[in-house]
Structures are given as structure tokens and as C-alpha cells.
Design a protein around this motif. Structure first.
Motif, PDB file in Angstrom:
ATOM      1  N   LEU A 139       0.826  -1.202   0.000  1.00 35.94           N
ATOM      2  CA  LEU A 139       0.000   0.000   0.000  1.00 35.94           C
ATOM      3  C   LEU A 139       0.864   1.258   0.000  1.00 35.94           C
ATOM      4  CD1 LEU A 139      -2.864   1.301   0.328  1.00 35.94           C
ATOM      5  CD2 LEU A 139      -2.464   1.208   2.796  1.00 35.94           C
ATOM      6  N   ALA A 140       1.890   1.273   0.854  1.00 35.85           N
ATOM      7  CA  ALA A 140       2.749   2.459   0.955  1.00 35.85           C
ATOM      8  C   ALA A 140       3.471   2.728  -0.357  1.00 35.85           C
ATOM      9  CB  ALA A 140       3.751   2.278   2.088  1.00 35.85           C
ATOM     10  N   VAL A 183      -0.211  12.651   7.515  1.00 36.16           N
ATOM     11  CA  VAL A 183      -1.033  11.945   6.525  1.00 36.16           C
ATOM     12  C   VAL A 183      -0.375  10.620   6.142  1.00 36.16           C
ATOM     13  CG1 VAL A 183      -1.868  11.995   4.143  1.00 36.16           C
ATOM     14  CG2 VAL A 183      -2.180  13.987   5.606  1.00 36.16           C
ATOM     15  N   CYS A 184       0.936  10.646   5.900  1.00 36.68           N
ATOM     16  CA  CYS A 184       1.661   9.426   5.534  1.00 36.68           C
ATOM     17  C   CYS A 184       1.613   8.401   6.665  1.00 36.68           C
ATOM     18  CB  CYS A 184       3.102   9.750   5.173  1.00 36.68           C
ATOM     19  SG  CYS A 184       3.286  10.710   3.648  1.00 36.68           S
ATOM     20  N   LEU A 185       1.777   8.862   7.907  1.00 35.00           N
ATOM     21  CA  LEU A 185       1.716   7.953   9.046  1.00 35.00           C
ATOM     22  C   LEU A 185       0.314   7.364   9.200  1.00 35.00           C
ATOM     23  CD1 LEU A 185       3.839   9.967  11.634  1.00 35.00           C
ATOM     24  CD2 LEU A 185       4.486   7.837  10.490  1.00 35.00           C
ATOM     25  N   MET A 186      -0.701   8.159   8.934  1.00 36.74           N
ATOM     26  CA  MET A 186      -2.065   7.652   9.009  1.00 36.74           C
ATOM     27  C   MET A 186      -2.303   6.587   7.936  1.00 36.74           C
ATOM     28  SD  MET A 186      -5.702   9.710   9.087  1.00 36.74           S
ATOM     29  CE  MET A 186      -5.701  10.078   7.333  1.00 36.74           C
ATOM     30  N   ILE A 187      -1.738   6.786   6.754  1.00 37.08           N
ATOM     31  CA  ILE A 187      -1.879   5.797   5.683  1.00 37.08           C
ATOM     32  C   ILE A 187      -1.203   4.487   6.079  1.00 37.08           C
ATOM     33  CG2 ILE A 187      -1.158   5.251   3.322  1.00 37.08           C
ATOM     34  CD1 ILE A 187      -1.523   8.309   2.745  1.00 37.08           C
ATOM     35  N   THR A 189      -0.531   3.347   9.150  1.00 34.17           N
ATOM     36  CA  THR A 189      -1.302   2.673  10.194  1.00 34.17           C
ATOM     37  C   THR A 189      -2.595   2.097   9.634  1.00 34.17           C
ATOM     38  OG1 THR A 189      -2.303   4.794  10.850  1.00 34.17           O
ATOM     39  CG2 THR A 189      -0.347   4.065  12.056  1.00 34.17           C
ATOM     40  N   GLY A 190      -3.157   2.748   8.624  1.00 31.53           N
ATOM     41  CA  GLY A 190      -4.330   2.188   7.961  1.00 31.53           C
ATOM     42  C   GLY A 190      -4.016   0.862   7.291  1.00 31.53           C
ATOM     43  N   GLY A 191      -2.788   0.739   6.755  1.00 29.97           N
ATOM     44  CA  GLY A 191      -2.372  -0.533   6.170  1.00 29.97           C
ATOM     45  C   GLY A 191      -2.346  -1.644   7.204  1.00 29.97           C
ATOM     46  N   GLN A 235      -5.468   0.064  15.864  1.00 26.02           N
ATOM     47  CA  GLN A 235      -6.602   0.965  15.624  1.00 26.02           C
ATOM     48  C   GLN A 235      -6.469   2.254  16.428  1.00 26.02           C
ATOM     49  OE1 GLN A 235     -11.240   1.216  16.519  1.00 26.02           O
ATOM     50  NE2 GLN A 235     -10.723  -0.742  15.561  1.00 26.02           N
ATOM     51  N   PHE A 236      -5.948   2.157  17.650  1.00 25.31           N
ATOM     52  CA  PHE A 236      -5.742   3.356  18.465  1.00 25.31           C
ATOM     53  C   PHE A 236      -4.766   4.309  17.775  1.00 25.31           C
ATOM     54  CE2 PHE A 236      -3.305   5.683  21.697  1.00 25.31           C
ATOM     55  CZ  PHE A 236      -4.327   6.336  22.365  1.00 25.31           C
ATOM     56  N   ASP A 237      -3.679   3.776  17.222  1.00 28.28           N
ATOM     57  CA  ASP A 237      -2.707   4.612  16.516  1.00 28.28           C
ATOM     58  C   ASP A 237      -3.351   5.294  15.310  1.00 28.28           C
ATOM     59  OD1 ASP A 237      -0.793   3.865  18.322  1.00 28.28           O
ATOM     60  OD2 ASP A 237       0.128   2.358  17.023  1.00 28.28           O
TER      61      ASP A 237
END
Length: 354
Positions: A139-140, A183-187, A189-191, A235-237
């Protein structure tokens, strides 16, 4: 491509094709014998044995076609990129810098194809799910390839755009960089949320099953494994970075509205609207335990937020000596220090030495 990848994951279709055949695999099964052979290979996988035992060949076709079109679209993107790249390269319409940048993007695309198979292979061994580490890397890298193409495109369009870097302060640029980093960190963690299916748990908001911080957040040993394999922590992150953006993006929008030029203010409006839509989608996706439509839309929404953040950074970046924002706004030569285009056989902008 990114949204279709999300649909493939959400429908558990990614393990339906058990071989990686970059060339031959472009041809779909055409006869009943072809379908029977593919289905027999799938029946020997852990996913069939543990999850889909008793699946009919008609049901198998449903998951096969999603994965097939995902792979086919990847091949189509490669051709759509490589053919015009070689055409312009052979006609000497690209300078060296742009040629190297585009060539690098193509190589990243090839690596992405190999990484996709490396991800799928992790789910064909013992557990009927892919490694969350490989899925997140896949994903990244997709976002990185998209980001590189977008940045190059914005560079090529710069002579026609109103560059506002000269009018913006360094503080606003640093804030834009911070927003993009989060935004990148959220992406990422979403992965991990997708990789371990953490969206199926803690389907409440704003608390996590009645807790601000779930008590299971550090239940794994060693402690660092929780950040990659604990549903509560992952999920918390992801929520934490969403809350951070809910603070940073309005702050950036307010400062841009007060101090930045009109093009940056417009991009700030886009970023704020995209984030509001994305957070709304994320909450809806969580509360409904990740249905396919909302999950895919949420993944696509991340790309929209990422696009707006990169566009803001591009508009605010420093102008190099010899090319001013004012010149770029008037469309004069030298207005874009990164423009490698040629017009009428002559390069516009700086010399190769600059």
C-alpha cells in the motif's frame, strides 16, 4: 488501481490466483478445462481448506475476476506509462533530469508488481491471510508511486500555475510538511489496520468499547509487537493520527487563509474538505464494521487527502535562484526552475548546468 486493490482485499479475492505469471497471466481462462485447472490449484491453498471449503466453481469465478482485473490493470498502467515514455525519450523531447525521474517511477512500478506477488505468497503457505507487513509495504509503495507521478506532473504544469512560495513564510511551509508527514503515518497505520482486520473490532466512536485508551493496548510481548499485530494498538494509533490531522489541518487552513496567496488558500480549502470527508468516511466505516463499499471509499479518500497535502507542499516550496514566483505567474521563461519541457525544440527554464 488503489481502490480496486482495496476491493480485492475486502472481498478476500487476493488469494484466488496462486501463481505469478507477469506475461502469460494476462490471458484469462477461456475454456472449462482452464477454469477447472485453476480451481484445482486454489483448492490446495489454506484459504480454501480453512475458509472456503465447499466453494463452487461459480463462486470461485467471482473472486477470481476481481484479482485478475487488479493484476490486469497493473499491467495496463505499465504499458500506458512505458509506451509514451519511450516515444518522447527516443524523440529527444525529455531532458536528462526528467528522463531519469520518469525511468525511476517505472522501476518502482515493476518493484510494486513483484511486491504484490510477495504479499500474496505470504497467504498461500499456512495462514489464509497475507502478512500485514507486506500488505502495508504494498500500500505504501502504491502511494509513493502516485506521489512521485503527481509531483512530476505539478512540476511540468508549473509554468502555467501561480506559484506562491515567495509570498509564504517558512512557518507555513513547515506546517504543511508536518501535515503531510502525519497523513503518511495515518496511511501506514491504515495498512496495518487492514492487514490484521482491526476495523472489525472496537466498532464504537469516539471511545473504543467505552475506553479512551483500551486496556489491551500492550497485551503482546515484546511490547513493540503491539504496534503491528495488536488490534487495539493498531486501531488506536490510526485514530490518534486522525485526531492529530483534525487539529493540524484546520490550523493550517486558518494560517493559510490569513497569510498565503490565493492559490495556496484554494488548496487549503481542498485539504480541509478532503479531510472532513475522510474522517466522516472513516467513522462510518468503523461503525458498520468495514463494509466493502465504505472500506473502498475510505481507501480512496486517503488518496484524495494525500493529493491535497502534496499539492499544498508543491505550491509552498522554495523558489530556486533564477526563477521567481512572479515570473511563473506571468508565464515567463524561468518561472519554473523544475520545468524540463521543451517547446519548439528549445528548453524553457534553466540551463542543464543550473
Amino acid at each position: 488501481m488503489v481502490v480496486l486493490g482495496g476491493v480485492t482485499r475486502l472481498t478476500h479475492s487476493g488469494l484466488s490466483i496462486v501463481e505469478w505469471q507477469p506475461l502469460v497471466g494476462a490471458v484469462p481462462p477461456l475454456t472449462d478445462a482452464d477454469w477447472t485447472a485453476l480451481f484445482e490449484k486454489y483448492r490446495r491453498t489454506p484459504e480454501y481448506e480453512q475458509v472456503n471449503r465447499g466453494m463452487s466453481i461459480a463462486e470461485f469465478k467471482g473472486i477470481f475476476w476481481l484479482e485478475y482485473f487488479h493484476r490486469l490493470l497493473g499491467r495496463a498502467i505499465g504499458i500506458a506509462f512505458l509506451a509514451p515514455f519511450l516515444w518522447f525519450l527516443l524523440r529527444r523531447r525529455l531532458d536528462a533530469r526528467l528522463a531519469w525521474r520518469l525511468g525511476g517511477v517505472f522501476l518502482l512500478g515493476a518493484v510494486q508488481g513483484a511486491l504484490g506477488w510477495y504479499m500474496v505468497a505470504s497467504g498461500l503457505v499456512a495462514e489464509p491471510r497475507v502478512s500485514q507487513y507486506r500488505l502495508t509495504a504494498h500500500l505504501a509503495l502504491a502511494f509513493a508511486i502516485y506521489g512521485a507521478m503527481l509531483w512530476i506532473a505539478l512540476d511540468l504544469l508549473a509554468p502555467r500555475a501561480r506559484r506562491a512560495a515567495a509570498a509564504a513564510g517558512s512557518g507555513l511551509r513547515r506546517l504543511a510538511c508536518a501535515v503531510t508527514l502525519v497523513v503518511c503515518l495515518m496511511i501506514v497505520t491504515g495498512g496495518f489496520v487492514a492487514g490484521i482486520r482491526a476495523g472489525k473490532a472496537y466498532n464504537t466512536f469516539p471511545l473504543m468499547n467505552g475506553h479512551l485508551v483500551p486496556p489491551e493496548i500492550f497485551m503482546l510481548e515484546p511490547w513493540w509487537l503491539n504496534f503491528f499485530g495488536n488490534m487495539a494498538t493498531v486501531q488506536f494509533d490510526h485514530r490518534l493520527f486522525a485526531w492529530a490531522l483534525a487539529f493540524l489541518v484546520p490550523l493550517f487552513w486558518w494560517r493559510a487563509w490569513r497569510t498565503a496567496a490565493l492559490p495556496v488558500r484554494r488548496l487549503a480549502h481542498l485539504l480541509l474538505a478532503a479531510l472532513a470527508a475522510q474522517i466522516t468516511l472513516g467513522i462510518a466505516t468503523l461503525l458498520h464494521a468495514v463494509p466493502v463499499v465504505l472500506g473502498a471509499a475510505h481507501q480512496g479518500g486517503a488518496l484524495v487527502v494525500f493529493t491535497a497535502a502534496l499539492a499544498v507542499n508543491h505550491a509552498l516550496r522554495d523558489v530556486r535562484p533564477g526563477g521567481s514566483a512572479a515570473a511563473g505567474a506571468r508565464g515567463l521563461p524561468g518561472g519554473s526552475p523544475d520545468s524540463p519541457c521543451r517547446r519548439g525544440g528549445q528548453r524553457t527554464g534553466h540551463s542543464r548546468q543550473a
